[in-house]
Scaffold this active site. Sequence first.
Site, PDB file in Angstrom:
ATOM      1  CD  GLU A 318      -2.687  -1.672   2.402  1.00 19.48           C
ATOM      2  OE1 GLU A 318      -2.949  -0.138   3.437  1.00 19.48           O
ATOM      3  OE2 GLU A 318      -3.856  -1.657   2.565  1.00 19.48           O
ATOM      4  CG  HIS A 348      -6.221   0.147   4.983  1.00 14.93           C
ATOM      5  ND1 HIS A 348      -4.955  -0.440   4.879  1.00 14.93           N
ATOM      6  CD2 HIS A 348      -6.894  -0.297   5.568  1.00 14.93           C
ATOM      7  CE1 HIS A 348      -4.719  -1.220   6.084  1.00 14.93           C
ATOM      8  NE2 HIS A 348      -6.083  -0.676   6.701  1.00 14.93           N
TER       9      HIS A 348
HETATM   10  N1  LIG Z   1      -9.176  -2.175   6.697  1.00 20.63           N
HETATM   11  C1  LIG Z   1      -9.279  -1.839   7.671  1.00 20.63           C
HETATM   12  O1  LIG Z   1      -9.596  -0.534   7.965  1.00 20.63           O
HETATM   13  C2  LIG Z   1      -9.009  -2.386   9.299  1.00 20.63           C
HETATM   14  C3  LIG Z   1      -9.011  -3.588   8.976  1.00 20.63           C
HETATM   15  N2  LIG Z   1      -8.539  -4.764  10.766  1.00 20.63           N
HETATM   16  C4  LIG Z   1      -7.772  -5.665  10.443  1.00 20.63           C
HETATM   17  O2  LIG Z   1      -8.611  -6.733  10.586  1.00 20.63           O
HETATM   18  C5  LIG Z   1      -8.397  -7.494  11.902  1.00 20.63           C
HETATM   19  C6  LIG Z   1      -8.958  -8.004  12.836  1.00 20.63           C
HETATM   20  O3  LIG Z   1      -9.400  -7.057  13.358  1.00 20.63           O
HETATM   21  P1  LIG Z   1     -10.458  -7.385  14.835  1.00 20.63           P
HETATM   22  O4  LIG Z   1     -11.744  -7.784  15.038  1.00 20.63           O
HETATM   23  O5  LIG Z   1     -10.162  -6.691  15.716  1.00 20.63           O
HETATM   24  O6  LIG Z   1     -10.183  -8.868  15.926  1.00 20.63           O
HETATM   25  P2  LIG Z   1      -9.790  -9.900  16.625  1.00 20.63           P
HETATM   26  O7  LIG Z   1      -8.644 -10.214  17.273  1.00 20.63           O
HETATM   27  O8  LIG Z   1     -11.140  -9.189  17.738  1.00 20.63           O
HETATM   28  O9  LIG Z   1     -10.047 -11.060  16.199  1.00 20.63           O
HETATM   29  C7  LIG Z   1      -9.447 -11.918  15.504  1.00 20.63           C
HETATM   30  C8  LIG Z   1      -9.978 -13.189  15.253  1.00 20.63           C
HETATM   31  O10 LIG Z   1      -9.417 -14.204  14.207  1.00 20.63           O
HETATM   32  C9  LIG Z   1      -9.003 -15.083  14.586  1.00 20.63           C
HETATM   33  N3  LIG Z   1      -8.330 -15.192  14.145  1.00 20.63           N
HETATM   34  C10 LIG Z   1      -6.806 -15.785  14.364  1.00 20.63           C
HETATM   35  N4  LIG Z   1      -6.691 -16.272  13.314  1.00 20.63           N
HETATM   36  C11 LIG Z   1      -7.659 -17.254  12.072  1.00 20.63           C
HETATM   37  C12 LIG Z   1      -7.429 -18.169  11.398  1.00 20.63           C
HETATM   38  N5  LIG Z   1      -6.477 -18.570  11.189  1.00 20.63           N
HETATM   39  N6  LIG Z   1      -8.543 -18.412  11.403  1.00 20.63           N
HETATM   40  C13 LIG Z   1      -9.787 -18.362  11.276  1.00 20.63           C
HETATM   41  N7  LIG Z   1      -9.460 -17.287  12.860  1.00 20.63           N
HETATM   42  C14 LIG Z   1      -9.071 -17.016  12.892  1.00 20.63           C
HETATM   43  C15 LIG Z   1      -8.525 -14.825  15.987  1.00 20.63           C
HETATM   44  O11 LIG Z   1      -9.240 -16.170  17.248  1.00 20.63           O
HETATM   45  C16 LIG Z   1     -10.054 -14.021  16.077  1.00 20.63           C
HETATM   46  O12 LIG Z   1     -10.938 -14.297  16.800  1.00 20.63           O
HETATM   47  C17 LIG Z   1      -6.780  -6.971  12.776  1.00 20.63           C
HETATM   48  O13 LIG Z   1      -6.244  -7.381  12.455  1.00 20.63           O
HETATM   49  C18 LIG Z   1      -6.839  -5.929  11.181  1.00 20.63           C
HETATM   50  O14 LIG Z   1      -5.902  -6.383  10.422  1.00 20.63           O
HETATM   51  C19 LIG Z   1      -8.863  -3.804  11.801  1.00 20.63           C
HETATM   52  C20 LIG Z   1      -8.929  -2.039  11.474  1.00 20.63           C
HETATM   53  C21 LIG Z   1      -9.598  -1.812  10.272  1.00 20.63           C
HETATM   54  O1  LIG Z   2      -7.178   3.761   9.584  1.00 20.50           O
HETATM   55  C1  LIG Z   2      -5.383   2.967   9.390  1.00 20.50           C
HETATM   56  O2  LIG Z   2      -4.956   2.917   9.139  1.00 20.50           O
HETATM   57  C2  LIG Z   2      -5.564   1.675   9.823  1.00 20.50           C
HETATM   58  C3  LIG Z   2      -7.141   1.096  10.167  1.00 20.50           C
HETATM   59  C4  LIG Z   2      -6.726  -0.632  10.543  1.00 20.50           C
HETATM   60  O3  LIG Z   2      -6.174  -1.658   9.223  1.00 20.50           O
HETATM   61  C5  LIG Z   2      -6.517  -1.182  11.699  1.00 20.50           C
HETATM   62  O4  LIG Z   2      -6.987  -0.746  12.596  1.00 20.50           O
HETATM   63  O5  LIG Z   2      -5.522  -1.978  11.563  1.00 20.50           O
END
Ligand SMILES: NC(=O)C1=CN([C@@H]2O[C@H](COP(=O)(O)OP(=O)(O)OC[C@H]3O[C@@H](n4cnc5c(N)ncnc54)[C@H](O)[C@@H]3O)[C@@H](O)[C@H]2O)C=CC1
Ligand SMILES: O=C(O)CCC(=O)C(=O)O
Length: 470
Positions: A318, A348
């Site tokens: 990115e 993103h």
């Molecule tokens: N697009 C964006 O702007 C954003 C992206 N994210 C991404 O989303 C991801 C998830 O966020 P949250 O829900 O807050 O995380 P979280 O940690 O609350 O949940 C992640 C879940 O994935 C599960 N997990 C881990 N490895 C796994 C596998 N191999 N197979 C199946 N399940 C598995 C975990 O047990 C957990 O329940 C973050 O790590 C981040 O990378 C987060 C916020 C914003």
């Molecule tokens: O807003 C961002 O810059 C990052 C969002 C995201 O991917 C995260 O919170 O993990």
Amino acid sequence: MSSARDINPGAPSSRTVVSSWGQNLSTSPVATLQSPTASLGGMLPRRSVPKLLKPFNTQDIKILLLENVNQTGRDILTAQGYQVEALKSSLPEDQLIEKIRDIHVIGIRSKTKLSERVLSEAKNLLVIGCFCIGTNQVDLTYAARRGIAVFNSPFANSRSVAELVIAEIITLARQLGDRSIEMHRGTWNKVSAKCWEIRGKTLGIVGYGHIGSQLSVLAEAMGMNVIYYDVVTLMALGTARQVPSLDNLLEEADFVTLHVPDLPETRNMISSAQLDRMKEGSYLINASRGTVVDIPALVKAMRSGHIAGAALDVYPNEPAGNGDYFTNNLNPWAEELRSLSNLILTPHIGGSTEEAQRAIGVEVAEALVRYINQGITLGSVNLPEAQLRSLTLDEPDHARVIYIHRNVPGVLRKVNEILGDHNVDKQISDSKGDLAYLMADISNVRYEQIKDIYESLEGLSSCIMTRVLY
Ligand SMILES: NC(=O)C1=CN([C@@H]2O[C@H](COP(=O)(O)OP(=O)(O)OC[C@H]3O[C@@H](n4cnc5c(N)ncnc54)[C@H](O)[C@@H]3O)[C@@H](O)[C@H]2O)C=CC1
Ligand SMILES: O=C(O)CCC(=O)C(=O)O
């Protein structure tokens, strides 16, 4: 309330103290630093007013904020008197290395890679604030080895991501992206073929954490059936149902959405074999990390029509800032992706809402202030979590000693020998793997003794980082 005068009313009018990281930093007793609660001094009994601990004049604390960290966070840090430089984008590695040598705190979002190579140059760095959920962009193990704390905001943008995914499910089902692009080009194309309601369709959520579970509730409210797969057994919300394997989920879901962290096990978790297992005419959404989907395999599955649509918010590479960067120079398949229909591409923005960014700004900045001023590690993702109640204004000759050390036998005995000339009022110690974190509040400390305590602790072979706050 100046910290110098609290400790030693007879302190000279200009002084040099040993900072947390062993540099000599000049502090001015003229710069009086007010505790946020100091203004309540007349209303509250003196005992209940927490003392604001300062390792040195806060104007010496240099903070670099990258990637347009929200104003709420910048305001909190600036109000503490820290020197804050805020940039809108991330920095290329060479410029980052140049800047990181000089600063004590860095605030980033998802783009800035704090690798071992970068962090090894950060001689003064005390703490990293990830103003986001993901911390995969930071080498957490190396940071811990250096005693650098890392904080994030574990769920302040979860709702924003879940809402984006809901929007994408309907957009894909109704081919809204394509219709809108056609209209922008002047083409009226009224079709219903292969456009669907989402009511009664099955949503398969991979990763049922903060985002996945929030999405589950929203999707059910819209009449979808929800199934989920997670490596952990988790309580189902509403009438959602956990399935035993990823394959089960792929075979049953009309929409598959990914909410797992970036881990070795999740890299290319969705590749040709998994796409083949998905139902004919189903949809894929990835708003987790760009490494989770094998994009060339997705392109192939979409060209064949097996996958009817997809939404991607994240990519393996990115750009550092906004601009015309989504080309093959960034990712070799970018232009091919851009040519596909019913494919939503977003830069993103899952967590990019005013609500989420404001909340993250406050949450992470407050964690940084607590750590800088008081050594409290609650919420740290890489250090043991420890806190001691605040020292109060009626404890003028107290100091807080923070000793981050290798977790080896005999350390506490040696530390307590050093602290033994003072009364240890309270102490806490906790460990996480090879690392341990000790905080002790000691009394009857004269200002001149702080340097000795600091140097004695730094001299121990177990020492990673010492800080003395007073
Ligand atoms: N697009 C964006 O702007 C954003 C992206 N994210 C991404 O989303 C991801 C998830 O966020 P949250 O829900 O807050 O995380 P979280 O940690 O609350 O949940 C992640 C879940 O994935 C599960 N997990 C881990 N490895 C796994 C596998 N191999 N197979 C199946 N399940 C598995 C975990 O047990 C957990 O329940 C973050 O790590 C981040 O990378 C987060 C916020 C914003
Ligand atoms: O807003 C961002 O810059 C990052 C969002 C995201 O991917 C995260 O919170 O993990």
